[in-house]
Every structure is written in C-alpha cells, then in structure tokens.
Design a protein around this motif. Sequence first.
Motif, short mmCIF file in Angstrom:
data_model
loop_
_atom_site.label_atom_id
_atom_site.label_comp_id
_atom_site.label_asym_id
_atom_site.label_seq_id
_atom_site.Cartn_x
_atom_site.Cartn_y
_atom_site.Cartn_z
N ALA A 1 -35.88 36.29 -18.09
CA ALA A 1 -35.53 35.17 -17.42
C ALA A 1 -34.97 35.26 -15.98
N PRO A 2 -35.61 34.77 -14.94
CA PRO A 2 -34.96 34.97 -13.60
C PRO A 2 -33.59 34.41 -13.62
N GLN A 3 -32.49 35.37 -13.03
CA GLN A 3 -31.22 35.09 -12.83
C GLN A 3 -31.17 33.63 -11.90
N ALA A 4 -30.22 32.87 -12.13
CA ALA A 4 -30.09 31.86 -11.21
C ALA A 4 -28.56 31.54 -10.60
N GLY A 5 -28.63 30.94 -9.56
CA GLY A 5 -27.67 30.36 -8.77
C GLY A 5 -27.55 28.73 -9.14
N LEU A 6 -26.35 28.19 -8.84
CA LEU A 6 -25.94 26.84 -9.16
C LEU A 6 -25.31 26.23 -7.99
N ALA A 7 -25.84 25.30 -7.68
CA ALA A 7 -25.20 24.32 -6.44
C ALA A 7 -24.98 22.91 -6.97
N ARG A 8 -24.18 22.29 -6.15
CA ARG A 8 -23.73 20.77 -6.54
C ARG A 8 -23.59 20.06 -5.32
N ASN A 9 -24.41 19.19 -4.62
CA ASN A 9 -24.21 18.56 -3.64
C ASN A 9 -23.91 19.23 -2.41
N GLY A 10 -24.57 20.29 -2.11
CA GLY A 10 -24.46 21.03 -1.08
C GLY A 10 -23.59 22.28 -0.98
N THR A 11 -23.05 22.42 -2.29
CA THR A 11 -22.23 23.67 -2.25
C THR A 11 -22.28 24.47 -3.41
N TRP A 12 -22.18 25.74 -2.97
CA TRP A 12 -22.61 26.88 -4.01
C TRP A 12 -21.73 26.86 -4.94
N LEU A 13 -21.70 26.91 -6.39
CA LEU A 13 -20.84 27.25 -7.45
C LEU A 13 -21.13 28.46 -8.14
N VAL A 14 -22.29 28.88 -8.00
CA VAL A 14 -22.75 30.37 -7.91
C VAL A 14 -23.72 30.76 -7.05
N GLU A 15 -23.65 31.86 -6.37
CA GLU A 15 -24.71 32.14 -5.24
C GLU A 15 -25.93 32.87 -6.03
N PRO A 16 -27.15 32.27 -5.41
CA PRO A 16 -28.28 33.21 -6.24
C PRO A 16 -28.50 34.47 -5.65
N PRO A 17 -29.19 35.34 -6.42
CA PRO A 17 -29.44 36.50 -5.82
C PRO A 17 -30.44 36.59 -4.81
N ALA A 18 -30.59 37.63 -4.18
CA ALA A 18 -31.47 37.78 -3.05
C ALA A 18 -32.86 37.81 -3.47
N SER A 19 -33.87 37.38 -2.86
CA SER A 19 -35.15 37.14 -3.08
C SER A 19 -36.17 37.10 -1.98
N PRO A 20 -36.95 38.42 -1.97
CA PRO A 20 -37.81 38.59 -0.68
C PRO A 20 -38.97 37.59 -0.84
N LYS A 21 -39.08 36.81 -2.01
CA LYS A 21 -40.16 35.83 -2.16
C LYS A 21 -39.85 34.40 -2.00
N GLY A 22 -38.53 34.19 -1.71
CA GLY A 22 -37.95 32.92 -1.69
C GLY A 22 -37.33 32.63 -2.94
N TRP A 23 -37.17 31.05 -3.16
CA TRP A 23 -36.38 30.63 -4.29
C TRP A 23 -37.25 29.49 -4.58
N PHE A 24 -36.78 28.92 -6.06
CA PHE A 24 -37.36 27.62 -6.64
C PHE A 24 -36.20 27.03 -6.95
N VAL A 25 -35.92 25.66 -6.72
CA VAL A 25 -34.85 24.53 -6.84
C VAL A 25 -35.24 23.74 -7.84
#
Length: 350
Positions: free
Chosen positions: A137-161
Amino acid sequence: MPQPTLILVYEPETACFDRLVAQGYPAERAIEISSYLAQSTDLAPEFNQLAEACERRGLAFRPVELDNAAPVLAGADPATTLVWTLTDGIAYFRGGAAPALARLKGLRTIGADDSLFALCQDKLRSGAVLGALGLPAPQAGLARNGTWLVEPPASPKGWFVKPNRLGAKIGIWPDSRTADLGHALELSRRIFSHYRDDVVVQPYVAGRNVRASFLGLKQETGTDALGIVFVDSGGDFQTMADSMALYGGTGQAAKDAGTYAEPELEAVGASQPEADRRIRAIAQKLISALGLRDVFSVDFRVEADDTVHLIEFEVCPGLPCFDFRDYCRKQWGLSLADAMAETAGNRLLG
C-alpha cells in the motif's frame, strides 16, 4: 421456533442528506456526500425480489432503516437471526453502528467485525495497518486545511490527493493528481472547506485500475472465488462526477439523459495471470491477518510488469453496483438477490 430471518440494515440517502443539512452543510455538498449511500437507493426497489429469493430458501427477509435498527436488533432472536449491514460509516455515514449493535445482542452477522467497519473509513490509519502487514500500500501523508500533519514521502511521479474519510470518489477531481505539493495543500483547503475532512496525499502509482470482489456463498469459500477485473472508465482515474453519473438518483438521471456509461470490465487473469496470482495472495493475507470475510472488495493499481499496488479495501462493497452484479453472474451464475439469499441461507440453515 421463529423463522430464520435475514435482517438487512441500510442507511437511506435522504436521512443522511437531512442530517448533513442540519449540521450546516450546503445542499450541494450534502448531495455529494450522501451519494455514497446510493446503493441503498438502488437496492430498495429490489427488496421484493430479495424477499422472494429468501422465501424460496425458507427464510424471512426484513429490511430495516438504520435509524430503526436499535430496537429491531434488540428484539431479534440470536438463534434464528442474521444481520447484513449494507452501508458502513463512522463519520459522515453511520452504518458501522449496525454490526456493533448486532454484537451487543449476540446476533450473527455477514461481513467483517465492527472494528474493520471503522478502520476502512479512515484511509490514513487503514494504510498504516496495511503497511504494518507488509502489504504493498502506498505510504501516505496527511494534511488538514493547508497544513501538513504528516508530510508525504518524495515521489518522482507526483502525488494523488483524496479525502481521508470519504468514499465513492467524493472530493476527487481531475486535478487530484498533482506534481506540486503546494497544490496538494490547496486541495486540502478545498476539501476541508467542502467536506470538513483531512486529505491523504499518496505517491502516485501507475497502472490500470483493478477491482477484486468477493462473496462467500458458503463459509468455506476461498480466494478462488474472487472476481478480479480491470475497470476501464476511459481515464487514468475516476472522479466524483464519474461516480455520481453511475449511482443512485443521479445515475438514473444520466440513464434518462442517455449519458450513462458503465466502465468496461476485463478479467485480469486473461492478460496478466501473475498479477492475478499476486492479488489473490494479498486477499488471502487480508482474510487471515486482518479478518476480511463473507463479502468485501479491494481496489488495486496493476502495472504492465505485474507490479501490484493495494489502494484500499471495503467491507461494504456496493452490492447493487454494475461490477458486483457482474461478479455474481459470472462467478456464481446468480442474480444479486439470489446470491444474497443463498449466502444468508447457508449461514442460517447450514
């Protein structure tokens, strides 16, 4: 002795919509959120078919709206009652209360226990558990209303939100795939404004969308009964607009307008048997280690080299949706109503 009875607990879209509006959600947002419960809307016209299918097997069938479930389940006979919860939920939706009420009364249930009803509705926590089990399963970051609660890992192909606690593609737009973490934070503001939800931000994974569906007609049914298909909707991923055009009242409007188009389904094993084998092995791990049983679905992305990415699992798959109906026909040779009644009969009558 009372007649063996299948109780189907469901949460109507209208009840959810009214509750959300009372909580201050604009009508447009409440419509989007409550569309997750479209399977209740879609299945209700078939309750007579379900009752007839149950009657042919010596069962009684009783559909119960979630708001009426507590007294009904409190008065049910544990020796002759089976509870099937049609819709899950712990936040915007409340179906997760039904298996908990059944457990309180000692009633048998179809599906996973209530702890998984809660887990699968929180994508960050669910992903953490899947990762701890060694599943892809892809590791995930978590954000709330414009603030990182958990920063996502680096990703050369970008991210999905996507929203953390909403399903049915709610809060997924054409720009939900992004190469810019600044835009990911902007999406988190949009989703918080619309739905009051956090977002998970996962590394984008390539591949085709795959759905694995399971219904255990008998308790000993194994992963050989999984239906594993590519789901091709004509794009890289489905959006909220795509989903709302398929299900519930909105889906009926699309049918009336002649714009309704189901995604194409293609057996994974026909072209990528190794990917099919890997998915069955993952499903077995979910069954043995996590406790999935009876009825569930799992979403994947599968690359051309058979790399498999586990995206999420559902303990209440959309039973009346086109893909699960197709699964029942192809795997079991049964209509949805007969497949549900057969499953219940095998639990209640042995």
